[in-house]
Design an enzyme around this catalytic site. Structure first.
Site, PDB file in Angstrom:
ATOM      1  N   HIS A 191       3.149  20.893   2.369  1.00 24.55           N
ATOM      2  CA  HIS A 191       2.414  19.621   2.297  1.00 24.55           C
ATOM      3  C   HIS A 191       3.228  18.467   2.873  1.00 24.55           C
ATOM      4  O   HIS A 191       2.693  17.593   3.561  1.00 24.55           O
ATOM      5  CB  HIS A 191       2.049  19.311   0.837  1.00 24.55           C
ATOM      6  CG  HIS A 191       1.009  20.210   0.265  1.00 24.55           C
ATOM      7  ND1 HIS A 191      -0.222  20.383   0.854  1.00 24.55           N
ATOM      8  CD2 HIS A 191       1.007  21.009  -0.825  1.00 24.55           C
ATOM      9  CE1 HIS A 191      -0.941  21.236   0.131  1.00 24.55           C
ATOM     10  NE2 HIS A 191      -0.205  21.644  -0.883  1.00 24.55           N
ATOM     11  N   ARG A 298     -10.627  18.117   4.298  1.00 26.07           N
ATOM     12  CA  ARG A 298     -10.227  18.720   3.023  1.00 26.07           C
ATOM     13  C   ARG A 298     -10.864  17.918   1.880  1.00 26.07           C
ATOM     14  O   ARG A 298     -10.255  17.023   1.316  1.00 26.07           O
ATOM     15  CB  ARG A 298      -8.707  18.713   2.887  1.00 26.07           C
ATOM     16  CG  ARG A 298      -7.963  19.486   3.977  1.00 26.07           C
ATOM     17  CD  ARG A 298      -6.456  19.416   3.729  1.00 26.07           C
ATOM     18  NE  ARG A 298      -5.686  20.156   4.703  1.00 26.07           N
ATOM     19  CZ  ARG A 298      -5.144  19.645   5.803  1.00 26.07           C
ATOM     20  NH1 ARG A 298      -5.310  18.341   6.082  1.00 26.07           N
ATOM     21  NH2 ARG A 298      -4.442  20.395   6.629  1.00 26.07           N
ATOM     22  N   ARG A 334     -14.875  21.212   4.433  1.00 23.44           N
ATOM     23  CA  ARG A 334     -14.613  22.362   3.579  1.00 23.44           C
ATOM     24  C   ARG A 334     -14.968  21.988   2.143  1.00 23.44           C
ATOM     25  O   ARG A 334     -14.500  20.959   1.641  1.00 23.44           O
ATOM     26  CB  ARG A 334     -13.137  22.768   3.670  1.00 23.44           C
ATOM     27  CG  ARG A 334     -12.766  23.947   2.760  1.00 23.44           C
ATOM     28  CD  ARG A 334     -11.317  24.372   2.960  1.00 23.44           C
ATOM     29  NE  ARG A 334     -10.358  23.389   2.482  1.00 23.44           N
ATOM     30  CZ  ARG A 334      -9.046  23.444   2.727  1.00 23.44           C
ATOM     31  NH1 ARG A 334      -8.557  24.431   3.461  1.00 23.44           N
ATOM     32  NH2 ARG A 334      -8.239  22.516   2.247  1.00 23.44           N
ATOM     33  N   GLU A 433      -9.422  33.386   5.754  1.00 25.54           N
ATOM     34  CA  GLU A 433      -8.042  33.276   5.287  1.00 25.54           C
ATOM     35  C   GLU A 433      -7.631  34.435   4.385  1.00 25.54           C
ATOM     36  O   GLU A 433      -6.487  34.503   3.940  1.00 25.54           O
ATOM     37  CB  GLU A 433      -7.847  31.944   4.560  1.00 25.54           C
ATOM     38  CG  GLU A 433      -8.889  31.672   3.498  1.00 25.54           C
ATOM     39  CD  GLU A 433      -8.924  30.227   3.056  1.00 25.54           C
ATOM     40  OE1 GLU A 433      -7.917  29.510   3.212  1.00 25.54           O
ATOM     41  OE2 GLU A 433      -9.976  29.800   2.542  1.00 25.54           O
ATOM     42  N   ASP A 457      -2.839  30.467   4.802  1.00 28.85           N
ATOM     43  CA  ASP A 457      -3.118  31.451   3.757  1.00 28.85           C
ATOM     44  C   ASP A 457      -3.254  32.861   4.324  1.00 28.85           C
ATOM     45  O   ASP A 457      -2.829  33.831   3.697  1.00 28.85           O
ATOM     46  CB  ASP A 457      -4.392  31.073   2.995  1.00 28.85           C
ATOM     47  CG  ASP A 457      -4.113  30.080   1.873  1.00 28.85           C
ATOM     48  OD1 ASP A 457      -2.942  29.963   1.472  1.00 28.85           O
ATOM     49  OD2 ASP A 457      -5.051  29.419   1.410  1.00 28.85           O
ATOM     50  N   ARG A 467       4.306  31.138   0.931  1.00 29.46           N
ATOM     51  CA  ARG A 467       4.867  30.298   2.004  1.00 29.46           C
ATOM     52  C   ARG A 467       5.729  29.158   1.465  1.00 29.46           C
ATOM     53  O   ARG A 467       6.459  28.520   2.223  1.00 29.46           O
ATOM     54  CB  ARG A 467       3.756  29.746   2.899  1.00 29.46           C
ATOM     55  CG  ARG A 467       2.719  28.875   2.192  1.00 29.46           C
ATOM     56  CD  ARG A 467       1.543  28.623   3.135  1.00 29.46           C
ATOM     57  NE  ARG A 467       0.390  28.027   2.464  1.00 29.46           N
ATOM     58  CZ  ARG A 467       0.028  26.753   2.592  1.00 29.46           C
ATOM     59  NH1 ARG A 467       0.741  25.952   3.352  1.00 29.46           N
ATOM     60  NH2 ARG A 467      -1.031  26.295   1.989  1.00 29.46           N
ATOM     61  N   CYS A 504      -8.083  26.149  11.819  1.00 33.60           N
ATOM     62  CA  CYS A 504      -7.702  24.866  11.221  1.00 33.60           C
ATOM     63  C   CYS A 504      -6.356  24.956  10.510  1.00 33.60           C
ATOM     64  O   CYS A 504      -5.951  24.021   9.828  1.00 33.60           O
ATOM     65  CB  CYS A 504      -8.781  24.364  10.264  1.00 33.60           C
ATOM     66  SG  CYS A 504      -9.147  25.502   8.916  1.00 33.60           S
TER      67      CYS A 504
END
Length: 574
Positions: A191, A298, A334, A433, A457, A467, A504
């Site tokens: 992030h 998002r 999404r 994903e 993902d 991750r 994406c």
């Protein structure tokens, strides 16, 4: 003497400034008996006053940078400090027990936290526990005479040094003063890295030891292009990197010329370069960077930035603003992707051994249809104001997609029957994903209008490696032939049904990955807005026929992630 610190290049650019350590200080203390009750109460009152003044400054800055609504959390903190029940309880404890303020503050705050956390039937009151903890930490820092980091109060040019940065940390960073940041943890898809690219701040992550070796106010150079950090640079180093910064600025100016150009390859093929956004306000950055679409909105940020579930009207206004801001270009929203590492204080989720593999995203939406239907109604109402597409996250089976699509169809029919304007054409697709979904992509493509590949993902699930875990970060391998084969399978399945396929995940803006994706025929590339012009420039230099041969060779001959990197570089000098 100059030292070099290596990390992962997370956000392009070069910065030079003093280090600002955003690390939590030691707030440990010992219980002590006191001689002067009045003196100890006065010490507490001074700490409360200093904390209140500090919070007021932070609030004033937050209003300017984040808005009035976001700044209200600091009002709640100041109200606690003005509450006679809280501060009064500490004063009474000092007088009755003749014990130091630190110990009594700790005891009283623990009682309040436990009381609020026990209010399981009132999510709003449960949230107050976190406020008590934050306020206590601030007062404790003043009692102990240590400095609590306040990124919102930075008023000079600095490079942030942190163990990690949360979204709320990065939201407080003022680009005027924060020239870059370096963290111990993280990777290109963390992030903090994504936020750095959004803010156009050079960043290096995953250094493992930045907070241990960098000192407060030490001069540092951050090279976000290579992942190198220089500590105490020499005059020659400064001259070298200042020139490199000028060269990078010149390169960005060249990319800027492509802002209003279409994304076209060397052989004249058109593709779409799009932006990933988190809020309607991010549309400005997307258009400023030449985005031809929004490939990922998002929507969960609307839920995370609220003290309660956002209403249908609140969501409608947000989606409407984003759609209007894109001036007819497609916006792919999404649906709520909550769970895993994204939590809502007002929507308690069950404790799970493996939350990333648990109750999250579409699984919550299908279970809590009240929340899902509210979001779908808001989206459908907003569709009349632009070019909307909707995608469902974390779809693993055909049945899940069909169930989600049926709920969408029901809400659409209700609105149309009620006379509410709804766009005639809204594409409804899904995130790709989960490896199981990729394997049956040919089946899913019969029902979904499009696929959007979420590489972050997809990679961690395929490699069975978190991750965010530095111990297995070496397994985050976006170019591994196994990942490439899944990606190719997804694209081919979409095209076989006449549908389009996009990506994406952060790989869509990766100069190593893009030539391979062109060769596989990916249609849309959605990335951090600041990567768009760089990738558009790269695509103009590539011939899709050559890239197809490159991709075929990578899929058939390469055995490792490193093999693929070497192959791409041998062809493109990436």
């Amino acid at each position: 003497m100059t030292e070099m610190l290596k990390g992962i290049a997370a956000s392009d650019g070069i910065a030079r400034a003093k280090a600002y350590l955003l690390v939590q200080p030691d707030l440990s203390f010992s219980k002590k008996s006191i001689d002067s009750v009045d003196g100890e109460v006065a010490r507490l009152q001074a700490a409360v006053t200093a904390s209140t003044e500090e919070l007021q400054k932070i609030r004033d800055i937050a209003v300017k940078s984040l808005g009035e609504e976001e700044a209200q959390v600091f009002d709640a903190h100041m109200m606690i400090l003005a509450d006679p029940e809280f501060v009064g309880a500490v004063e009474t404890g000092i007088k009755n027990d003749k014990t130091n303020a630190e110990q009594v503050l700790h005891d009283v705050s623990t009682q309040f936290v436990e009381m609020f956390e026990a209010m399981t039937d009132n999510p709003y009151m449960q949230e107050r526990a976190a406020d008590i903890r934050d306020v206590t930490k601030r007062v404790m820092s003043h009692l102990l005479g240590v400095t609590l980091p306040n990124p919102a109060l930075i008023d000079e040019e600095v490079v942030i040094i942190a163990h990690d940065l949360t979204p709320s940390d990065t939201a407080q960073l003022n680009r005027k003063y924060v020239k870059g940041f370096i963290t111990d943890l993280g990777g290109r898809t963390s992030h903090s890295a994504i936020m750095a690219r959004s803010l156009e701040i050079p960043a290096i992550v995953g250094t493992e030891k930045a907070t241990e070796v960098v000192n407060e106010d030490q001069m540092v150079i951050v090279d976000g292009n290579t992942g190198d950090t220089l500590l105490d640079p020499s005059d020659a180093d400064i001259a070298k990197y200042d020139q490199a910064a000028k060269d990078f600025a010149a390169q960005k100016a060249e990319w800027e010329k492509l802002k209003n150009e279409r994304t076209v390859t060397k052989d004249g093929k058109n593709f779409i370069t799009a932006a990933n956004i988190g809020t309607p306000d991010d549309v400005v950055g997307a258009t400023d960077n030449g985005a031809e679409a929004v490939g990922l909105f998002r929507s969960e940020f609307l839920y995370m930035d609220s003290a309660e579930l956002p209403t249908e009207d609140e969501q409608f206004e947000a989606y409407k603003k984003a759609l209007e801001g894109m001036n007819g270009n497609q916006v792919v929203v999404r649906t709520m992707d909550i769970g895993g590492d994204k939590h809502l204080p007002y929507l308690p989720l069950p404790e799970e051994m493996n939350p990333f593999l648990g109750y999250r995203a579409i699984r919550i939406s299908l279970d809590r249809q009240d929340i899902f239907r509210t979001q779908l109604r808001a989206l459908l109402r907003a569709s009349n104001y632009g070019n909307l597409a909707i995608m469902f996250p974390m779809i693993a089976t055909v049945s899940e997609f069909k169930q989600a699509r049926a709920i969408y169809d029901e809400e659409r029919a209700k609105l149309v029957k009620a006379g509410t304007p709804v766009a005639d054409k809204i594409e409804v697709g899904m995130m790709m994903e989960i490896p199981a979904a990729a394997v049956i992509a040919d089946k899913l493509a019969k029902y979904a209008d499009f696929f959007s590949i979420g590489t972050n993902d997809l990679i961690q699930y395929s490699m069975a490696a978190d991750r965010g875990n530095e111990h297995v970060s070496y397994l985050y391998q976006p170019y591994n032939p196994s990942i490439l084969r899944l990606v190719k399978r997804i694209i081919d399945a979409a095209h076989a049904e006449g549908k389009w396929a996009g990506m994406c995940g952060e790989a869509a803006g990766d100069p190593i990955m893009v030539p391979l994706l062109l060769g596989m025929g990916l249609d849309e590339y959605s990335m951090s807005a600041t990567s768009i012009l760089k990738i558009r420039s790269l695509m103009r230099q590539l011939d899709t026929n050559d890239m197809k041969a490159l991709a075929d060779k990578a899929l058939t001959d390469a055995e490792t992630n490193e093999d693929v990197i070497a192959l791409v570089k041998s062809v493109t000098q990436a």
